[in-house]
Design a protein around this motif. Structure first.
Motif, mmCIF file in Angstrom:
data_model
loop_
_atom_site.group_PDB
_atom_site.id
_atom_site.type_symbol
_atom_site.label_atom_id
_atom_site.label_comp_id
_atom_site.label_asym_id
_atom_site.label_seq_id
_atom_site.Cartn_x
_atom_site.Cartn_y
_atom_site.Cartn_z
ATOM 1 N N LEU A 187 0.821 -1.207 0.000
ATOM 2 C CA LEU A 187 0.000 0.000 0.000
ATOM 3 C C LEU A 187 0.858 1.262 0.000
ATOM 4 O O LEU A 187 0.508 2.251 -0.640
ATOM 5 C CB LEU A 187 -0.960 -0.003 1.188
ATOM 6 C CG LEU A 187 -2.088 1.019 1.146
ATOM 7 C CD1 LEU A 187 -2.935 0.883 -0.116
ATOM 8 C CD2 LEU A 187 -2.967 0.883 2.379
ATOM 9 N N ASP A 188 2.011 1.222 0.667
ATOM 10 C CA ASP A 188 2.906 2.383 0.670
ATOM 11 C C ASP A 188 3.459 2.658 -0.726
ATOM 12 O O ASP A 188 3.532 3.812 -1.153
ATOM 13 C CB ASP A 188 4.057 2.187 1.651
ATOM 14 C CG ASP A 188 3.606 2.214 3.108
ATOM 15 O OD1 ASP A 188 2.517 2.769 3.396
ATOM 16 O OD2 ASP A 188 4.341 1.672 3.956
ATOM 17 N N GLY A 189 3.848 1.604 -1.437
ATOM 18 C CA GLY A 189 4.335 1.774 -2.810
ATOM 19 C C GLY A 189 3.251 2.317 -3.710
ATOM 20 O O GLY A 189 3.489 3.204 -4.542
ATOM 21 N N PHE A 190 2.032 1.796 -3.555
ATOM 22 C CA PHE A 190 0.909 2.314 -4.326
ATOM 23 C C PHE A 190 0.688 3.796 -4.018
ATOM 24 O O PHE A 190 0.547 4.611 -4.922
ATOM 25 C CB PHE A 190 -0.383 1.525 -4.047
ATOM 26 C CG PHE A 190 -1.598 2.233 -4.562
ATOM 27 C CD1 PHE A 190 -1.890 2.226 -5.918
ATOM 28 C CD2 PHE A 190 -2.419 2.949 -3.707
ATOM 29 C CE1 PHE A 190 -2.984 2.923 -6.416
ATOM 30 C CE2 PHE A 190 -3.514 3.638 -4.188
ATOM 31 C CZ PHE A 190 -3.801 3.630 -5.546
ATOM 32 N N ALA A 191 0.661 4.153 -2.731
ATOM 33 C CA ALA A 191 0.413 5.537 -2.326
ATOM 34 C C ALA A 191 1.474 6.483 -2.893
ATOM 35 O O ALA A 191 1.157 7.605 -3.309
ATOM 36 C CB ALA A 191 0.360 5.643 -0.810
#
Length: 157
Positions: free
Chosen positions: A110-114
């Motif tokens: 989710l951090d990479g997506f964000a």
């Protein structure tokens, strides 16, 4: 009415404008209101473009990490919208499908997506018209190395 809009976090708008109720602290709208008479455009899910290799490897390397894949997918959405005479500011809803991989102990990144998403939506991207968004972890996509698929809904200006 104006006082209610103020407290709800919505921006006062005319009856023909899209109203976005922004979530606090994240570049996402918790709700988007589309007035009658506006054309809605549904874009099919987009997958990341291959960045290296021949695509036969199960490694995410041919498509990059989640951040790179998110950028690739959102660039495709941006380009398709531009071909329709629209832009990212017209997006009202995103459905995001993320796959967890060995590189994240099976969990979605989710951090990479964000990090990739923030390059297209929110004040840091210079594009304040944030969409409503749902994000799901799914078991797999078309290729074992693909970690991101995104569907978009936009409203014609």
């Amino acid at each position: 009415m104006a006082m209610a809009l103020f407290f709800s976090g919505a921006h006062a708008a005319s009856a023909t404008e899209i109203i976005r109720h922004e979530a606090k602290g994240v570049p996402v709208a918790y709700a988007v209101e589309v007035p009658p008479g506006r054309a809605t455009v549904y874009l099919s899910g987009k997958l990341p473009a291959r960045v290296a290799g021949d695509g036969r490897s199960a490694s995410p390397l041919p498509y990059g990490d989640t951040r790179m894949q998110t950028i690739s997918v959102l660039e495709q959405i941006r380009d398709q919208l531009q071909g329709l005479g629209m832009g990212m500011q017209d997006v009202v809803k995103l459905q995001v499908f993320l796959v967890g991989g060995k590189e994240n102990n099976g969990n979605m990144d989710l951090d990479g997506f964000a990090a990739g998403y923030a390059q297209f939506f929110g004040s840091s991207a210079g594009q304040p018209n944030v969409p409503a968004r749902s994000t799901f972890q799914v078991a797999a996509l078309a290729h074992p190395g693909q970690r991101v698929e995104i569907e978009a809904t936009a409203v014609r200006p």
